[in-house]
Design a protein around this motif. Sequence first.
Motif, PDB file in Angstrom:
ATOM      1  N   ALA A  80      23.076 154.032  17.513  1.00 56.90           N
ATOM      2  CA  ALA A  80      23.866 153.171  18.396  1.00 56.90           C
ATOM      3  C   ALA A  80      24.592 152.109  17.568  1.00 56.90           C
ATOM      4  O   ALA A  80      25.773 151.818  17.798  1.00 56.90           O
ATOM      5  CB  ALA A  80      22.963 152.516  19.433  1.00 56.90           C
ATOM      6  N   ALA A  81      23.888 151.535  16.587  1.00 59.08           N
ATOM      7  CA  ALA A  81      24.510 150.510  15.747  1.00 59.08           C
ATOM      8  C   ALA A  81      25.605 151.120  14.867  1.00 59.08           C
ATOM      9  O   ALA A  81      26.632 150.477  14.614  1.00 59.08           O
ATOM     10  CB  ALA A  81      23.446 149.829  14.883  1.00 59.08           C
TER      11      ALA A  81
ATOM     12  N   ALA B 184      25.225 142.709  17.280  1.00 56.76           N
ATOM     13  CA  ALA B 184      24.536 141.813  18.202  1.00 56.76           C
ATOM     14  C   ALA B 184      24.029 142.628  19.396  1.00 56.76           C
ATOM     15  O   ALA B 184      24.792 143.307  20.078  1.00 56.76           O
ATOM     16  CB  ALA B 184      25.482 140.725  18.680  1.00 56.76           C
ATOM     17  N   GLY B 185      22.739 142.558  19.618  1.00 58.95           N
ATOM     18  CA  GLY B 185      22.155 143.212  20.782  1.00 58.95           C
ATOM     19  C   GLY B 185      22.051 144.716  20.687  1.00 58.95           C
ATOM     20  O   GLY B 185      21.816 145.377  21.700  1.00 58.95           O
ATOM     21  N   VAL B 186      22.224 145.279  19.493  1.00 55.17           N
ATOM     22  CA  VAL B 186      22.103 146.732  19.342  1.00 55.17           C
ATOM     23  C   VAL B 186      20.945 147.019  18.394  1.00 55.17           C
ATOM     24  O   VAL B 186      20.770 146.339  17.381  1.00 55.17           O
ATOM     25  CB  VAL B 186      23.392 147.333  18.735  1.00 55.17           C
ATOM     26  CG1 VAL B 186      23.380 148.844  18.886  1.00 55.17           C
ATOM     27  CG2 VAL B 186      24.616 146.744  19.389  1.00 55.17           C
ATOM     28  N   HIS B 187      20.138 148.039  18.740  1.00 53.60           N
ATOM     29  CA  HIS B 187      19.068 148.442  17.831  1.00 53.60           C
ATOM     30  C   HIS B 187      19.662 149.130  16.622  1.00 53.60           C
ATOM     31  O   HIS B 187      20.641 149.868  16.744  1.00 53.60           O
ATOM     32  CB  HIS B 187      18.115 149.399  18.537  1.00 53.60           C
ATOM     33  CG  HIS B 187      17.104 148.703  19.373  1.00 53.60           C
ATOM     34  ND1 HIS B 187      16.140 147.885  18.837  1.00 53.60           N
ATOM     35  CD2 HIS B 187      16.923 148.678  20.707  1.00 53.60           C
ATOM     36  CE1 HIS B 187      15.395 147.392  19.802  1.00 53.60           C
ATOM     37  NE2 HIS B 187      15.858 147.844  20.960  1.00 53.60           N
TER      38      HIS B 187
ATOM     39  N   VAL C 176      22.651 148.189   5.617  1.00 53.61           N
ATOM     40  CA  VAL C 176      22.796 147.096   6.594  1.00 53.61           C
ATOM     41  C   VAL C 176      24.211 147.113   7.167  1.00 53.61           C
ATOM     42  O   VAL C 176      24.402 146.995   8.380  1.00 53.61           O
ATOM     43  CB  VAL C 176      22.470 145.735   5.945  1.00 53.61           C
ATOM     44  CG1 VAL C 176      22.938 144.594   6.838  1.00 53.61           C
ATOM     45  CG2 VAL C 176      20.979 145.620   5.683  1.00 53.61           C
ATOM     46  N   CYS C 177      25.214 147.285   6.310  1.00 52.71           N
ATOM     47  CA  CYS C 177      26.596 147.333   6.783  1.00 52.71           C
ATOM     48  C   CYS C 177      26.802 148.504   7.747  1.00 52.71           C
ATOM     49  O   CYS C 177      27.576 148.417   8.695  1.00 52.71           O
ATOM     50  CB  CYS C 177      27.568 147.469   5.605  1.00 52.71           C
ATOM     51  SG  CYS C 177      27.685 145.994   4.613  1.00 52.71           S
ATOM     52  N   ALA C 178      26.072 149.614   7.500  1.00 53.17           N
ATOM     53  CA  ALA C 178      26.251 150.800   8.330  1.00 53.17           C
ATOM     54  C   ALA C 178      25.573 150.661   9.685  1.00 53.17           C
ATOM     55  O   ALA C 178      25.875 151.401  10.608  1.00 53.17           O
ATOM     56  CB  ALA C 178      25.708 152.028   7.600  1.00 53.17           C
ATOM     57  N   GLY C 179      24.620 149.733   9.779  1.00 55.25           N
ATOM     58  CA  GLY C 179      23.871 149.600  11.024  1.00 55.25           C
ATOM     59  C   GLY C 179      22.599 150.412  11.029  1.00 55.25           C
ATOM     60  O   GLY C 179      21.949 150.561  12.053  1.00 55.25           O
TER      61      GLY C 179
ATOM     62  N   GLY D 241      25.948 158.482  13.194  1.00 52.74           N
ATOM     63  CA  GLY D 241      25.891 157.975  14.555  1.00 52.74           C
ATOM     64  C   GLY D 241      25.519 158.992  15.614  1.00 52.74           C
ATOM     65  O   GLY D 241      25.714 158.752  16.799  1.00 52.74           O
ATOM     66  N   VAL D 242      24.977 160.146  15.200  1.00 57.66           N
ATOM     67  CA  VAL D 242      24.468 161.092  16.195  1.00 57.66           C
ATOM     68  C   VAL D 242      23.114 160.573  16.681  1.00 57.66           C
ATOM     69  O   VAL D 242      22.308 160.113  15.881  1.00 57.66           O
ATOM     70  CB  VAL D 242      24.310 162.499  15.574  1.00 57.66           C
ATOM     71  CG1 VAL D 242      23.711 163.464  16.583  1.00 57.66           C
ATOM     72  CG2 VAL D 242      25.641 163.004  15.059  1.00 57.66           C
ATOM     73  N   GLU D 243      22.879 160.654  17.983  1.00 63.60           N
ATOM     74  CA  GLU D 243      21.636 160.114  18.551  1.00 63.60           C
ATOM     75  C   GLU D 243      20.452 160.990  18.188  1.00 63.60           C
ATOM     76  O   GLU D 243      19.947 161.770  19.004  1.00 63.60           O
ATOM     77  CB  GLU D 243      21.765 159.995  20.066  1.00 63.60           C
ATOM     78  CG  GLU D 243      22.478 158.744  20.529  1.00 63.60           C
ATOM     79  CD  GLU D 243      21.681 157.479  20.276  1.00 63.60           C
ATOM     80  OE1 GLU D 243      20.495 157.574  19.895  1.00 63.60           O
ATOM     81  OE2 GLU D 243      22.247 156.393  20.449  1.00 63.60           O
ATOM     82  N   VAL D 244      19.986 160.860  16.949  1.00 67.19           N
ATOM     83  CA  VAL D 244      18.930 161.751  16.474  1.00 67.19           C
ATOM     84  C   VAL D 244      17.629 161.613  17.271  1.00 67.19           C
ATOM     85  O   VAL D 244      17.105 162.611  17.769  1.00 67.19           O
ATOM     86  CB  VAL D 244      18.681 161.535  14.961  1.00 67.19           C
ATOM     87  CG1 VAL D 244      17.514 162.370  14.496  1.00 67.19           C
ATOM     88  CG2 VAL D 244      19.933 161.890  14.181  1.00 67.19           C
TER      89      VAL D 244
END
Lengths: 302, 378, 504
Positions: free
Chosen positions: C337-338, C330-333, C309-312, B238-241
């Motif tokens: 961010a996901a 929902a609504g996240v790329h 997919v589960c990880a986003g 989840g780091v904004e690469v």
Amino acid sequence: MSSWLSMLPETLRISVPYACAAVAGVWAERSGVIHIGLEAVLLTSSFSSVAAAVASGSLLVGMLAGVLAGVVVSVGHALLVERARVDAVVSGVALNLLAYAATRLALRGLYDSASNSPSIAGFDLGPKGGDVGAMLARVLLDPVTLGAALVIAASPWLLARTRLGLRLRACGESPEAARSLGIDVVRTRVLALAISGAIGALGGVHLAFDQHRFESGMSAGRGFIALAAVVLSGWRAGRAALACLVFGALEALQIALQDVSGTSKATTLVQLLPYVATLVVLALGIGRAAAPRGLGQRVDDG
Amino acid sequence: MSGPSAADGGRVTYWRVLFVVSATLLVLALLCFAFGQAPHAVLARAFAGTWGTPYGIGQVMFKATPLLFCGLAFHVAFRAGLFNIGAEGQLALASLAAAWVASKLPASVPAVVALPATLAVAMLVGGGYAAIAGVLRARFGVHEIIAGIMLNRSADVLLPWVLAAGLGADSMRSADIAQGARLPRLDFIPGLHGSAASLAFPLAVLCTFGLYLWLDRSRAGREMRWIGQGPDACLAQGVEVPRRRIEAMCLSGAVAALGVTGTVLGYKGYYELGLGSGAGFSGIAVAMLGRAHPVALVSAALLFGTLAQAGLAVNASVPKEAMAVLEALVILLVAGSAHGDRARRARPGRAKPPAPDAPAEPSLDAPAEGAPSPGSTA
Amino acid sequence: MDGLLLELVKVSRSFGATRALHELDLRLSPGRITAIVGENGAGKSTALRLCAGELAPDAGEVRVGGRALHPARPEEAIRRGVGLVHQHFMLVDGFTALENLVLGAEPMRGLRIDFAAARREACALAERTGLEVDFERRAGELTVGERQRLEILKVLYRRARAVLLDEPSAVLAPSEVGELYAALRRLADDGATVAVVTHRLDEVVRFCDEALVMRRGELAARTPLGAERPPELVAELTRAIMGREPPAPLGRPAAPDPGPEPVLELGGVELRDAAGRRLLDGISLALSAGEIVGVAGVDGNGQRELVRVCAGLERATAGTVRVGGRDPFAGVHPGPAAVRAARRAGLVVVHEDRQREELVLAASLGDNALLGDLGAGHDAERVARRLARFAVEPATPRLPAQALSGGNQQKLVLGRARDRQVRALVVSQPTRGVDVGTARRIQTALAEAAAAGAAVLCVSADLSELAALCHRIVVVRRGRIVCELPPDASEDAFGRAMLGVEAA
């Protein structure tokens, strides 16, 4: 009107160095070696060809010396990258700097000039005269052009059908797999770069013989345009040469435009086109999948 | 396969220094003989023209300034695993823009306004031009090396056109900049008088130390380093690469743009075609030599500055291009000797050297992070 | 075929400071199938690579047919008749199977490669050995089984008289394993030397003639397998491998009462690649709190995509992922961010490739413990907690992550995952490449997570792990859930489901 018709021979003449450098790039990168030192190959080979031609009085000797110089630079790049483990980008940048500085240094040392060598005679085969037919004949009968056309035309077949071609592409796609089959990846790549250097050098020789002398920095970014052609072509020799033909036509057009009106806006746009086209094509993701998978990968010796 | 990249030149060992220095001296000696000069005489002249006099030292600092900025720029991007080889174009466009803005400023504008405004414009243009490569890499998966080359060449084509058509300049130079935008020379230091050294050099040194500190301490800096070392893990955690990569590229371009302080603002007072050219590429070498520590980076910039100034000092007997040849040679020797050194350290029985600062080998097959592309997993 | 004896004589080999082999004596005889077994890091693969000339010994000698292998290079080993099939396939994906087959040993006709002759020989070879491959397709498009067969054909095409295979069955379904060993048996009967490195002891007992047990770079035991093969042989081999008694079987946590609402729910999840192929095809699955569900299948049948997919990291082209009834994406790329959105919803994912997707190996343990959570404050405290949770050894925050063993790396990864707020935990290959003791510790941790109320989805290639841990197991094939089986279903039932045999 004749300036428009003369665009055909002009295009061919202008395209030769581009196409040679681009096909040289394809040979190198298909084997897995990133090669941004094409400028260095062009510069050293054009200088060497002129220097040897001046010294020996023979254009043939000049041509051979030029090809030899291209091979040396290119193989040097391969050895630096594969043996000494220099980063390929760093090596390419350094070789470009080196070639630029060394040719200038040699100009001053040999001819005591900061800008250009003495003139040499060209091959000048074919009919004299300024009409389009004679121009075309002269371009087509030029031995360097003929040699270049031959190796460029043979390149796709050599890469696809021969043992060397298959092994070279294997090294570019998956050096690990190639090594596991007993293929010497380093040696194959050095060989690929030798061929690449020879082909690229023909472009440098053409550049110099066409101008009848060497000028400092005369490659003028052609190596980088050739690199654009390599990427645009999806690393395929035939298409890369075609792309260079288009670039050559654009440059011929630009010269013709200058003759007509001298507008600089149009010529600037034309000059920008190869670079912008490359970025757009890459951004659209068209060429990306085509890059050799093992480009820039090395194998470790046990 | 994924060993540290060969630009792992941070570690300086005696063996390497000795190797590089002796090989360089050997080539210098050969070049001197080729031009019929005694090597020691040439060396003496080179030293006298550089570190031998206060004036020479000032000139070395002057030459080193754009190199240091460009080296620092390359380093910033490299920390995030990116090759910014576009500093050349970024610096050139930024110089033109800064010179243009500074020439438009009324003479009455004080330095406290004019200087920051000019620098801001330069950084904006340099960072913006670099952002193209950054966005292409992070969002479209275009490798920044290819993009950098294309953008450099585009700048080469654009510059004369902008100068001629856009600014209406008939010669290949801009108008003189306002007095307030000029950086003070280091004239007040006795001896440096007459040399081209300006406040730009101390500014560059300050930036170097500040930026290294920021990269080590700030959240953005730490994340950039992690991205350089393991982009996949950063993405998965989840780091904004993509965002950090674009930021790193912009920052790199902005830092490269500061090279303008050493050329336009601190020296010429206007921009002309070719001013500061070559610094972008030499900066790569500076960064390779001095990545490990800010002191090393400054020293590397001074080394290449010395070579450039020495070239001028010996030009009468040996052409100055000889020093440019040496510079290219030093790059190759330093990069090449890193491997021999690494191989020596990795011998059986000795601990494998940790490479804490080396990004993974760049490959030209750069996937676009964050772009919706299910195919990339196949 | 003449026999080819392979010998390692007092061979030592180190990698940096790590000693992989120590004065190892090993003999691989012709005409039989020899199994080489041992824990991870025992030196099995190193021994094979030495035989194949891919590595040179630091000391000692590798002998092929009684003569030293010199120079120690793959081309020399190939010339002398040794062929190695790697665990990770050594195929050029962009080449056709035929091109892959002849690469390095091309039949020539003048200047060009004689592909017609190559095709004839390839077909003859395939027929003789029963190893069928579509030679005109690109290697990247072949199934895993076909790729494996192609690798063996490559070796035979080079007239190998000794065939060495590194973990050949790891990616195969049970029935494919039978076919593989049938082909190997034919080779051995022909007089070839066949050696197999494997983790699966049941295979060893069923198909091999001899088992060499390696421990810490040395030969620990040599067990000839005669006609009599009592069932306790597997336990005996396990003891020899570990050098001690194997741990007691894991107690599966009691199945929870199905809650009113599932915690993790996949509803018709579909994922297509750029070419429109379905990588995931309507996956529907609901997990209640406290439930552990396993995902079995042959590698490459959508497991990796399911986890992503589960990880986003990928967006499902159709269908939804819900955690506690809400779609976190929902609504996240898709992308970072996901990933963070999923984490906020309590959906925590542990990916299969821990060295690439979980850890930054060159960064410190402290940095890795904070990866993805930087800026949330209390850094030092958080690092200490995450290192201590599963007792990472050594727990020195400044040490680079690459200095840790695989097991300790995984402990750090799980420590970080469990320290987050977990409602649903998706883990992939949680014990791959981890020693037995740590593997047990990790499995216990998963059971504890479930006992604490999390829903756990566990993807694993290790059927016995799934059987010991899960309440129910779904089998995936070609991106689809083909069936759901109870954990005590027979291996045969799993095998048929994984290959889709029951439909025929």
